[in-house]
Design a protein around this motif. Structure first.
Motif, PDB file in Angstrom:
ATOM      1  N   TYR A  67      27.168  41.815  41.732  1.00 23.64           N
ATOM      2  CA  TYR A  67      28.393  42.690  41.433  1.00 23.64           C
ATOM      3  C   TYR A  67      29.187  41.851  40.392  1.00 23.64           C
ATOM      4  O   TYR A  67      29.549  40.659  40.392  1.00 23.64           O
ATOM      5  CB  TYR A  67      29.301  42.444  42.781  1.00 23.64           C
ATOM      6  N   GLY A  88      41.248  43.480  50.994  1.00 18.18           N
ATOM      7  CA  GLY A  88      40.053  43.987  50.282  1.00 18.18           C
ATOM      8  C   GLY A  88      39.389  42.583  50.041  1.00 18.18           C
ATOM      9  O   GLY A  88      39.881  41.608  49.894  1.00 18.18           O
ATOM     10  N   SER A  89      37.785  42.740  50.008  1.00 18.41           N
ATOM     11  CA  SER A  89      37.232  41.495  49.905  1.00 18.41           C
ATOM     12  C   SER A  89      37.371  40.823  48.410  1.00 18.41           C
ATOM     13  O   SER A  89      36.951  39.744  48.311  1.00 18.41           O
ATOM     14  CB  SER A  89      35.924  41.701  50.292  1.00 18.41           C
ATOM     15  N   ASP A  90      37.788  41.457  47.649  1.00 18.02           N
ATOM     16  CA  ASP A  90      37.831  41.285  45.938  1.00 18.02           C
ATOM     17  C   ASP A  90      39.041  40.001  46.413  1.00 18.02           C
ATOM     18  O   ASP A  90      38.931  39.065  45.440  1.00 18.02           O
ATOM     19  CB  ASP A  90      38.432  42.401  45.174  1.00 18.02           C
ATOM     20  N   LEU A 127      36.951  36.926  47.488  1.00 19.37           N
ATOM     21  CA  LEU A 127      36.095  36.496  46.461  1.00 19.37           C
ATOM     22  C   LEU A 127      37.066  35.730  45.287  1.00 19.37           C
ATOM     23  O   LEU A 127      36.500  34.508  44.789  1.00 19.37           O
ATOM     24  CB  LEU A 127      35.450  37.588  45.601  1.00 19.37           C
ATOM     25  N   THR A 131      33.857  43.794  54.451  1.00 13.88           N
ATOM     26  CA  THR A 131      35.168  44.622  54.063  1.00 13.88           C
ATOM     27  C   THR A 131      35.102  45.775  54.900  1.00 13.88           C
ATOM     28  O   THR A 131      34.001  46.316  55.626  1.00 13.88           O
ATOM     29  CB  THR A 131      34.706  45.227  52.692  1.00 13.88           C
ATOM     30  N   SER A 136      36.254  48.571  53.605  1.00 13.00           N
ATOM     31  CA  SER A 136      36.255  49.733  52.701  1.00 13.00           C
ATOM     32  C   SER A 136      34.979  50.755  52.705  1.00 13.00           C
ATOM     33  O   SER A 136      35.085  51.567  52.226  1.00 13.00           O
ATOM     34  CB  SER A 136      36.035  48.828  51.300  1.00 13.00           C
ATOM     35  N   LYS A 137      33.771  50.049  53.078  1.00 18.84           N
ATOM     36  CA  LYS A 137      32.414  51.082  52.958  1.00 18.84           C
ATOM     37  C   LYS A 137      32.362  51.838  54.353  1.00 18.84           C
ATOM     38  O   LYS A 137      32.523  52.532  54.694  1.00 18.84           O
ATOM     39  CB  LYS A 137      31.431  50.035  52.425  1.00 18.84           C
ATOM     40  N   THR A 172      24.920  38.749  46.791  1.00 18.92           N
ATOM     41  CA  THR A 172      25.340  39.889  47.213  1.00 18.92           C
ATOM     42  C   THR A 172      24.176  40.409  48.197  1.00 18.92           C
ATOM     43  O   THR A 172      22.995  40.569  47.392  1.00 18.92           O
ATOM     44  CB  THR A 172      25.576  41.029  46.146  1.00 18.92           C
ATOM     45  N   ARG A 229      42.400  48.857  51.776  1.00 18.34           N
ATOM     46  CA  ARG A 229      42.237  47.537  51.181  1.00 18.34           C
ATOM     47  C   ARG A 229      42.286  46.220  52.177  1.00 18.34           C
ATOM     48  O   ARG A 229      43.276  45.338  52.337  1.00 18.34           O
ATOM     49  CB  ARG A 229      43.315  46.864  49.673  1.00 18.34           C
ATOM     50  N   ASP A 249      28.108  37.674  50.323  1.00 20.39           N
ATOM     51  CA  ASP A 249      28.825  38.950  50.042  1.00 20.39           C
ATOM     52  C   ASP A 249      28.252  40.072  50.804  1.00 20.39           C
ATOM     53  O   ASP A 249      27.206  40.817  50.157  1.00 20.39           O
ATOM     54  CB  ASP A 249      29.148  39.457  48.421  1.00 20.39           C
ATOM     55  N   TYR A 255      32.470  38.983  40.085  1.00 18.25           N
ATOM     56  CA  TYR A 255      32.475  37.484  40.013  1.00 18.25           C
ATOM     57  C   TYR A 255      32.842  37.065  38.593  1.00 18.25           C
ATOM     58  O   TYR A 255      33.406  35.998  38.718  1.00 18.25           O
ATOM     59  CB  TYR A 255      31.080  37.171  40.715  1.00 18.25           C
ATOM     60  N   THR A 278      29.205  43.162  51.794  1.00 18.28           N
ATOM     61  CA  THR A 278      29.960  44.204  51.936  1.00 18.28           C
ATOM     62  C   THR A 278      29.194  45.425  52.266  1.00 18.28           C
ATOM     63  O   THR A 278      29.807  46.323  52.969  1.00 18.28           O
ATOM     64  CB  THR A 278      30.269  44.490  50.376  1.00 18.28           C
ATOM     65  N   TYR A 279      27.895  45.404  52.413  1.00 15.52           N
ATOM     66  CA  TYR A 279      27.169  46.619  52.784  1.00 15.52           C
ATOM     67  C   TYR A 279      26.405  46.270  54.211  1.00 15.52           C
ATOM     68  O   TYR A 279      25.746  46.915  54.421  1.00 15.52           O
ATOM     69  CB  TYR A 279      26.268  47.116  51.794  1.00 15.52           C
TER      70      TYR A 279
HETATM   71  C1  LIG Z   1      29.232  43.814  46.169  1.00 15.21           C
HETATM   72  C2  LIG Z   1      30.731  44.040  46.330  1.00 15.21           C
HETATM   73  N1  LIG Z   1      31.643  43.035  46.703  1.00 15.21           N
HETATM   74  C3  LIG Z   1      32.809  43.339  46.721  1.00 15.21           C
HETATM   75  C4  LIG Z   1      33.288  44.590  46.675  1.00 15.21           C
HETATM   76  C5  LIG Z   1      34.792  44.770  46.907  1.00 15.21           C
HETATM   77  O1  LIG Z   1      35.207  45.407  48.241  1.00 15.21           O
HETATM   78  P1  LIG Z   1      36.472  45.537  48.477  1.00 15.21           P
HETATM   79  O2  LIG Z   1      36.800  47.281  48.649  1.00 15.21           O
HETATM   80  O3  LIG Z   1      36.540  45.090  49.797  1.00 15.21           O
HETATM   81  O4  LIG Z   1      37.405  44.826  47.617  1.00 15.21           O
HETATM   82  C6  LIG Z   1      32.671  45.594  46.227  1.00 15.21           C
HETATM   83  C7  LIG Z   1      33.100  47.130  46.169  1.00 15.21           C
HETATM   84  O5  LIG Z   1      32.385  47.932  45.549  1.00 15.21           O
HETATM   85  C8  LIG Z   1      31.313  45.401  46.093  1.00 15.21           C
HETATM   86  O6  LIG Z   1      30.222  46.444  45.850  1.00 15.21           O
END
Ligand SMILES: Cc1ncc(COP(=O)(O)O)c(C=O)c1O
Length: 350
Positions: free
Chosen positions: A114, A88-90, A93, A209, A211-212, A154, A220, A183, A117, A185-186
């Motif tokens: 987000y 997961g990108s978490d 980070l 990521t 994830s989305k 973000t 993950r 970041d 952080y 993510t989207y």
């Molecule tokens: C801005 C942002 N960064 C990171 C993440 C974490 O994503 P991941 O599922 O890859 O850990 C999210 C998840 O909602 C997010 O909204």
């Protein structure tokens, strides 16, 4: 007394979006998950990796996720030495803070964005500085030279929705003395991204990521793209088997099926635009979004009232009690049918 570190004892911890146990009875629009399943190639790859008796699971996965780095490298146009895979990108980070900000040193980010952080910084014992946004969606009061060790941007911004323009991010990279982490993510739902800045600036890191946009939140899988020196540092501190076998198989298949990804994102963008127009027609204020979610404010600016009304009707969205956000809600984009039902519920709530 348990001898906890003071910062751990005093911190609250991050509260993720609610995952209801009876998930099938909800329209779940609270954590920006994808309403569509992952590519059929992903399911095939997972089953193939698992085999008839799961024997492959006896053996540790590839520690370096080398194949994934090659496939991702090809996709994004970078040598694999510029890419690190993460749980997961978490995870990445977290490791960026561990690598760049020592205890007592500063990290920064935009608020609202987000808030995780901040949690990660608290664990590290790093100081946190947040910056607001101006009316024209720029960072308020960002110094000519920002001396913090890491700044997280973000883009597209979550929960609000807009992306920052490339030239503006380019300027921020010059103004950051430390690392600028984009970041993204989207990014796959947006019209543009800032990946090219990784080549232009040695202090820029882009995180992505699966994830989305790839519908794989449950597996993950995330990644970061940066100079090889940065990647090598991150590689030293990650868990050595951070991606399991099934996640590695899923990742390769997902990244290779770009046609599926594009179609999935196209449908979500189309629904997003339709839902934006509909919400505005019933008096909602909606910020134009580049992500798979909208930040929407009802006419009476009482986000909690509408959140509760939706909750009672089994529609789960995200309400933030933060005073900057409490007037509205973040609503993930589901299928067209889910959004039609959500709209009907909103009309009923009034
Ligand atoms: C801005 C942002 N960064 C990171 C993440 C974490 O994503 P991941 O599922 O890859 O850990 C999210 C998840 O909602 C997010 O909204």
């Amino acid at each position: 007394m348990i001898p906890l570190r003071q910062n751990i004892a005093s911190m609250k911890g991050y509260i993720p979006g609610y995952q209801p146990p009876d998930i099938a009875s909800w329209i779940k629009l609270n954590t920006n998950e994808n309403p569509y399943p992952p590519s059929p190639e992903v399911v095939k790859a997972i089953l193939e990796e698992l085999g008839p008796d799961g024997a492959a699971l006896r053996i540790y996965p590839s520690a370096s996720s080398q194949k994934l780095r090659e496939v991702a490298g090809e996709l994004y146009g970078f040598d694999p030495s510029w890419i690190i895979m993460a749980n997961g990108s978490d995870e990445v980070l977290n490791n960026l803070i561990r690598a760049f900000a020592a205890e007592g040193e500063e990290i920064g980010y935009v608020h609202p964005s987000y808030s995780y952080y901040g949690t990660l910084a608290e664990v590290q014992g790093a100081r946190v500085r947040t910056f607001g946004l101006t009316g024209d969606f720029r960072i308020a009061g960002f110094p000519e030279r920002y001396e913090g060790k890491v700044f997280f941007l973000t883009t597209p911004n979550a929960p609000l929705g807009p992306s920052f323009p490339l030239e503006y991010i380019d300027e921020l990279a010059r103004r950051c003395a430390g690392m600028l982490v984009l970041d993204e993510t989207y990014a796959e739902f947006a019209e543009s991204n800032a990946l090219e800045l990784v080549r232009r600036h040695e202090n820029v890191v882009v995180t992505r990521t699966l994830s989305k946009s790839y519908s794989l939140a449950g597996m993950r899988i995330g990644l970061a793209i940066a100079r090889p020196e940065v990647i090598a540092a991150l590689d030293k501190i990650r868990d050595h088997y951070n991606l399991d076998r099934l996640a590695q198989a899923a990742c390769v298949a997902a990244l290779r099926d770009q046609a599926y990804l594009s179609e999935c994102c196209r449908r979500i963008r189309e629904t997003r635009e339709w839902f934006t127009t509909e919400l505005r027609s019933i008096g909602y204020d909606v910020i134009p979004s580049q992500g798979n979610y909208l930040f929407a404010t009802p006419p009476d600016r009482d986000g909690k009232r509408v959140y509760d009304g939706l909750y009672a009707r089994k529609v789960l969205v995200r309400h933030f009690s933060d005073p900057l956000l409490a007037h509205g809600m973040r609503i993930s984009i589901g299928t067209r049918e889910e959004m039609e039902q959500t709209l009907a519920a909103l009309k009923e709530i009034g």
